[in-house]
Write a protein that holds these residues in place. Structure first.
Motif, PDB file in Angstrom:
ATOM      1  N   HIS A 168       0.842  -1.201   0.000  1.00  0.00           N
ATOM      2  CA  HIS A 168       0.000   0.000   0.000  1.00  0.00           C
ATOM      3  C   HIS A 168       0.879   1.253   0.000  1.00  0.00           C
ATOM      4  O   HIS A 168       0.557   2.256  -0.656  1.00  0.00           O
ATOM      5  CB  HIS A 168      -0.902   0.034   1.242  1.00  0.00           C
ATOM      6  N   GLU A 169       1.982   1.201   0.750  1.00  0.00           N
ATOM      7  CA  GLU A 169       2.842   2.374   0.914  1.00  0.00           C
ATOM      8  C   GLU A 169       3.926   2.487  -0.155  1.00  0.00           C
ATOM      9  O   GLU A 169       4.637   3.493  -0.204  1.00  0.00           O
ATOM     10  CB  GLU A 169       3.496   2.313   2.298  1.00  0.00           C
ATOM     11  N   ALA A 170       4.056   1.468  -0.984  1.00  0.00           N
ATOM     12  CA  ALA A 170       5.111   1.478  -2.009  1.00  0.00           C
ATOM     13  C   ALA A 170       4.899   2.608  -3.008  1.00  0.00           C
ATOM     14  O   ALA A 170       3.770   2.861  -3.460  1.00  0.00           O
ATOM     15  CB  ALA A 170       5.134   0.132  -2.736  1.00  0.00           C
ATOM     16  N   LYS A 171       5.981   3.301  -3.359  1.00  0.00           N
ATOM     17  CA  LYS A 171       5.916   4.426  -4.294  1.00  0.00           C
ATOM     18  C   LYS A 171       6.023   3.911  -5.724  1.00  0.00           C
ATOM     19  O   LYS A 171       6.983   4.175  -6.456  1.00  0.00           O
ATOM     20  CB  LYS A 171       7.029   5.421  -4.003  1.00  0.00           C
ATOM     21  N   ILE A 172       5.015   3.136  -6.127  1.00  0.00           N
ATOM     22  CA  ILE A 172       4.977   2.587  -7.487  1.00  0.00           C
ATOM     23  C   ILE A 172       3.584   2.831  -8.053  1.00  0.00           C
ATOM     24  O   ILE A 172       2.629   3.044  -7.308  1.00  0.00           O
ATOM     25  CB  ILE A 172       5.307   1.074  -7.511  1.00  0.00           C
ATOM     26  N   THR A 174      -0.150   2.371  -9.539  1.00  0.00           N
ATOM     27  CA  THR A 174      -1.215   1.457  -9.112  1.00  0.00           C
ATOM     28  C   THR A 174      -1.253   0.210  -9.977  1.00  0.00           C
ATOM     29  O   THR A 174      -1.473  -0.900  -9.482  1.00  0.00           O
ATOM     30  CB  THR A 174      -2.580   2.174  -9.153  1.00  0.00           C
ATOM     31  N   LYS A 177       1.048  -2.359  -8.751  1.00  0.00           N
ATOM     32  CA  LYS A 177       0.568  -3.059  -7.554  1.00  0.00           C
ATOM     33  C   LYS A 177      -0.388  -4.188  -7.950  1.00  0.00           C
ATOM     34  O   LYS A 177      -0.317  -5.295  -7.411  1.00  0.00           O
ATOM     35  CB  LYS A 177      -0.117  -2.078  -6.609  1.00  0.00           C
TER      36      LYS A 177
END
Length: 390
Positions: A168-172, A174, A177
């Protein structure tokens, strides 16, 4: 207009407990008939597995020299074989191992020990009863104890939202994800269940010694836990499934036959992972499912949480239920984990009536709709409902 259900704090938990406990008297004791129902499910799973390998053998026997018959055979008959092997794999876990390790058939008179909680997949019988990426005793503790009796609580090891906070917090983007979740679904027994069940079992041992718990699981063989994972979890199943089984096809076409069998068995493993992900993960994972900030305090509250923290899929005949591993009766199963699968079909209308009496939401929808809701939760698009202070 959306229906309004009774607030959690206003539910008469004592009466709910009485109503649900009364189900045991209504259904009665486990009998030989229920055991025979288990044996039928076991036969169906074995038939699926054997049929799958028969399809692979048929592919190997076909004449590859006539183009394009090779590709039609491989991707048609071969993939059907892989699918059937995958179905057999999931059935061995969900239709057979799951209820037996809960002790669902222990009270059947004169039942063979191999169908009891203490005898099934124990010791060398792991190779016969349930050889998978997951070690039986580790899964039994992680699932039967930690998950079932801490559903939606901080100690629930299968809380999807909590386990995927890092995603959820990953800077990638959507889309990345979502791509990760879909790829993960094809490997999740190896990449999640095997190491996580080992971690939970190790934490049990650490707690007995009053040591700090292990907060993460490891896939590399270069640590103590990682080495144990490879030695007792990954290698036994991996060597048998992807080395021994393909080599059995050598007499039917040499190394070309072995390679074809290897590829199709690998595809079967992907099918088994995807199938099990589809029927297991959405049971407690969507924006309309509740989680709780404190442990339950009474049996009535325990029952209430199993209803509010679980969802059923569509139910029907034994064949429909077999395909979903009887996990489509998740509410009934969580109320009474140690009951045989055949009981849940009888219990369902009674549980529905109890929920209606107490004005509780009884969630039941298509597994395909629920898995889409689960994926949204996994990527952080939605969140579980949290009841604070309870």
């Amino acid at each position: 207009m959306a229906e309004t259900y009774t607030d959690y704090k206003d539910v008469d938990q004592k009466q709910l407990q009485k109503d649900i406990d009364a189900i045991k008297k209504t259904i009665g004791a486990t009998t030989e008939e229920d055991f025979q129902h288990l044996l039928k499910l076991e036969r169906w799973g074995r038939a699926s597995t054997l049929s799958g390998f028969a399809f692979i053998l048929l592919v190997i026997y076909l004449d590859y020299s006539a183009y394009p018959l090779h590709w039609i055979a491989f991707w048609g008959i071969g993939i059907m074989g892989s699918f059937l092997i995958g179905v057999g794999n999931v059935s061995r876990w969900s239709n057979v191992t799951h209820p037996i390790l809960h002790g669902a058939y222990d009270k059947v008179p004169n039942i063979p020990k191999r169908y009891t909680k203490d005898g099934f997949a124990s010791g060398n019988r792991r190779w016969i009863d349930w050889l998978d990426w997951i070690k039986p005793d580790a899964w039994a503790f992680e699932h039967n104890i930690m998950h079932h009796y801490h559903l939606g609580e901080a100690d629930d090891p299968d809380n999807v939202e909590k386990n995927l906070e890092w995603l959820h917090e990953a800077k990638i983007p959507t889309w990345a994800k979502y791509a990760f979740v879909y790829i993960f679904a094809f490997t999740w027994k190896l990449t999640y269940y095997a190491p996580n069940t080992l971690r939970i079992l190790e934490n049990k041992a650490r707690a007995s010694k009053k040591e700090e718990p292990t907060l993460k699981y490891e896939l590399t063989p270069f640590t103590k836990n990682g080495l144990e994972l490879w030695k007792s979890y990954i290698l036994p199943y991996g060597l048998f499934q992807f080395i021994f089984l393909p080599l059995l096809f050598f007499p039917f076409g040499g190394m070309e036959a072995v390679l074809s069998a290897f590829v199709l068995i690998l595809i079967a493993e992907a099918f088994a992972n995807l199938h099990s992900f589809l029927v297991i993960v959405p049971n407690h994972s969507a924006e309309d499912i509740y989680q709780f900030s404190t442990p339950h305090k009474t049996q009535g509250e325990y029952y209430l949480r199993q209803i509010m923290g679980s969802v059923n899929y569509n139910t029907g005949t034994d064949l429909i239920d077999f395909g979903q591993g009887f996990l489509n009766y998740q509410i009934e199963h969580h109320l009474f984990p140690n009951m045989p699968h055949s009981f849940y079909q009888k219990m369902q209308p009674i549980v529905k009536d109890i929920c209606k009496k107490h004005n509780l939401e009884y969630r039941q929808e298509s597994v395909f709709k629920r898995v889409l809701m689960t994926v949204d939760l996994m990527v952080g698009k939605t969140k579980l409902r949290t009841i604070e202070g309870i």
